[in-house]
Write a protein that holds these residues in place. Structure first.
Motif, short mmCIF file in Angstrom:
data_model
loop_
_atom_site.label_atom_id
_atom_site.label_comp_id
_atom_site.label_asym_id
_atom_site.label_seq_id
_atom_site.Cartn_x
_atom_site.Cartn_y
_atom_site.Cartn_z
N UNK A 98 0.82 -1.22 0.00
CA UNK A 98 0.00 0.00 0.00
C UNK A 98 0.85 1.26 0.00
N UNK A 99 0.42 2.23 -0.77
CA UNK A 99 1.05 3.55 -0.77
C UNK A 99 -0.05 4.56 -0.51
N UNK A 100 -0.23 4.92 0.75
CA UNK A 100 -1.30 5.82 1.14
C UNK A 100 -0.90 7.26 0.81
N UNK A 101 -1.87 8.03 0.37
CA UNK A 101 -1.67 9.44 0.03
C UNK A 101 -2.61 10.30 0.83
N UNK A 102 -2.07 11.32 1.48
CA UNK A 102 -2.89 12.21 2.28
C UNK A 102 -3.61 13.23 1.40
N UNK A 138 -4.83 3.62 -3.91
CA UNK A 138 -5.39 3.02 -5.12
C UNK A 138 -5.03 1.55 -5.15
N UNK A 139 -6.02 0.69 -5.31
CA UNK A 139 -5.82 -0.76 -5.39
C UNK A 139 -5.97 -1.17 -6.85
N UNK A 140 -4.89 -1.50 -7.53
CA UNK A 140 -4.97 -1.80 -8.96
C UNK A 140 -5.63 -3.14 -9.28
N UNK A 190 -4.98 10.91 -8.16
CA UNK A 190 -4.31 9.77 -7.52
C UNK A 190 -4.43 8.54 -8.41
N UNK A 191 -5.63 8.27 -8.92
CA UNK A 191 -5.83 7.13 -9.82
C UNK A 191 -4.94 7.27 -11.05
N UNK A 192 -4.92 8.46 -11.62
CA UNK A 192 -4.14 8.69 -12.83
C UNK A 192 -2.65 8.46 -12.59
N UNK A 198 -9.93 -0.17 -7.32
CA UNK A 198 -10.71 0.52 -6.28
C UNK A 198 -9.83 1.54 -5.56
N UNK A 199 -10.50 2.45 -4.85
CA UNK A 199 -9.80 3.42 -3.99
C UNK A 199 -10.34 3.27 -2.57
N UNK A 200 -9.45 3.04 -1.63
CA UNK A 200 -9.80 2.97 -0.21
C UNK A 200 -9.46 4.29 0.46
#
Length: 378
Positions: free
Chosen positions: A250-254, A262-264, A298-300, A372-374
């Motif tokens: 996981x790479x969490x972004x604030x 983002x979960x690919x 973030x998704x991009x 998905x995005x968590x």
């Protein structure tokens, strides 16, 4: 006041009129459809974005300022006015794109009537200003129309009105419709109050679907997700051990007060929600255009593109009433034109983003697989 008075009379009639047994069932079905219709109208027409009490539409066609204002009027509004820094930041995000530069754009300010006295075309107070340094300067005279400049400081400039620019329209959400919606809810409550004992049995009849997650204990969430997964075709199901593989990568972004990842891996909507819960959060909810565009960026950045992606919206509990899995208010919408349409009545109950060329929201069958995005934390 007249509308409220009429609504009060209707409520009184509903409360005092003893309806026949067969007739009692009809009002119970009507509120859901009426609520959905009100929501669609409140969310405005295709391409409009709700910000505060108004909806905004970016028009990419280049026009003169006068033609842009006429176009906005034909759409039921005016060129946009701006009344706070927060609103200005939100407005700028309406036509933001992760990959494209924002163009200079007409909004509704003009000082044609009196040089140096700026007014909005919608008649509202000119109580906020974001002029660039040295502006407005009325260069070579007759720079009487206002455009937003996106180079440098992202501020305002006065310009000759015959220049061609994209534009931003706005219109006020119909307050009458809001009053009627509230009145309808009050009437429904009044009508249902005498039948309190019978209403207690309703939860037993409601399907135990994913939407039971709102304020529900963990065991109920588990049962709800299992119910959705039972509806999935066998070839759409994934082994349980696959769902938490992202824990190690996981790479969490604030973003604001929350963190996102983002979960690919393509998962069904229920599997994606389970995975987010395992990671300490839920499928992401969205509460502003600024937040939505940050999530899209973030998704991009992670996917190197804009794939259709699951977020945490679902209307499985009640068709047309959308809820977030994290229990937060569903107070922002970015539906594509004609959406949500429930696939012509075929149970499209889960929300995907980045749909179509407009990168907006769509309802989809929950067993489809998507990244998905968590999100976690508040």
């Amino acid at each position: 006041m007249k509308i409220l008075a009429v609504a009060a009379l209707l409520c009184a009639l509903m409360a005092l009129t003893p309806a026949a047994p067969a007739a009692e069932e009809e009002p119970e079905e009507a509120p859901a459809e009426e609520e959905l219709d009100v929501e669609k109208r409140a969310s405005c027409n295709c391409g409009w974005t709700l910000i505060g009490q108004r909806s905004f539409l970016y028009v990419s066609d280049r026009m003169t300022w006068d033609d842009a204002e006429k176009n906005c009027i034909s759409l039921g509004g005016h060129l946009a006015s701006v009344h706070s820094q927060w609103e200005y930041d939100q407005i700028r995000e309406v036509f933001s794109d992760p990959t494209n530069e924002k163009p200079d754009t007409w909004i509704g300010g003009s000082d044609r009537k009196q040089e140096g006295v700026w007014r909005w075309t919608d008649g509202s107070s000119f109580n906020f200003r974001k002029w660039c340094t040295g502006e407005p300067n009325n260069l070579r005279s007759n720079q009487n129309c206002l455009h937003m400049v996106y180079k440098g400081y992202k501020c305002w400039d006065d310009l000759w009105c015959n220049e061609l620019r994209p534009s931003l329209c706005a219109h006020l959400i119909n307050s009458t419709m809001k009053i009627l919606a509230v009145a309808a809810l009050l009437c429904a409550l009044m009508a249902l109050t005498p039948a309190a004992p019978a209403a207690e049995a309703e939860p037993e009849e409601a399907p135990a679907e994913v939407s039971n997650f709102l304020a529900a204990p963990e065991e109920e969430l588990e049962e709800a997700l299992e119910a959705v997964e039972k509806e999935e075709p066998e070839d759409e199901k994934a082994p349980a051990e696959e769902l938490d593989v992202e824990k190690r990568t996981c790479r969490w972004t604030r973003i604001g007060r929350r963190s996102y990842v983002f979960i690919p891996r393509p998962l069904t909507w229920a599997q994606a929600e389970r995975n987010c819960v395992a990671l300490g959060g839920h499928l992401a909810s969205v509460h502003s255009i600024w937040e939505y565009n940050k999530i899209r960026r973030l998704i991009n950045a992670r996917a190197k593109g804009s794939p259709a992606t699951w977020l945490g919206g679902s209307d499985q509990r009640q068709e047309g009433v959308w809820r977030w899995t994290d229990g937060s208010s569903f107070n922002f919408r970015k539906w594509c034109c004609g959406e949500p349409n429930n696939g012509a009545g075929s149970n499209q109950d889960c929300l995907q983003v980045n749909y179509s060329a407009h990168k907006c929201w769509d309802d989809l069958w929950c067993h489809h697989r998507r990244p998905s995005v968590c999100a976690r934390g508040w």
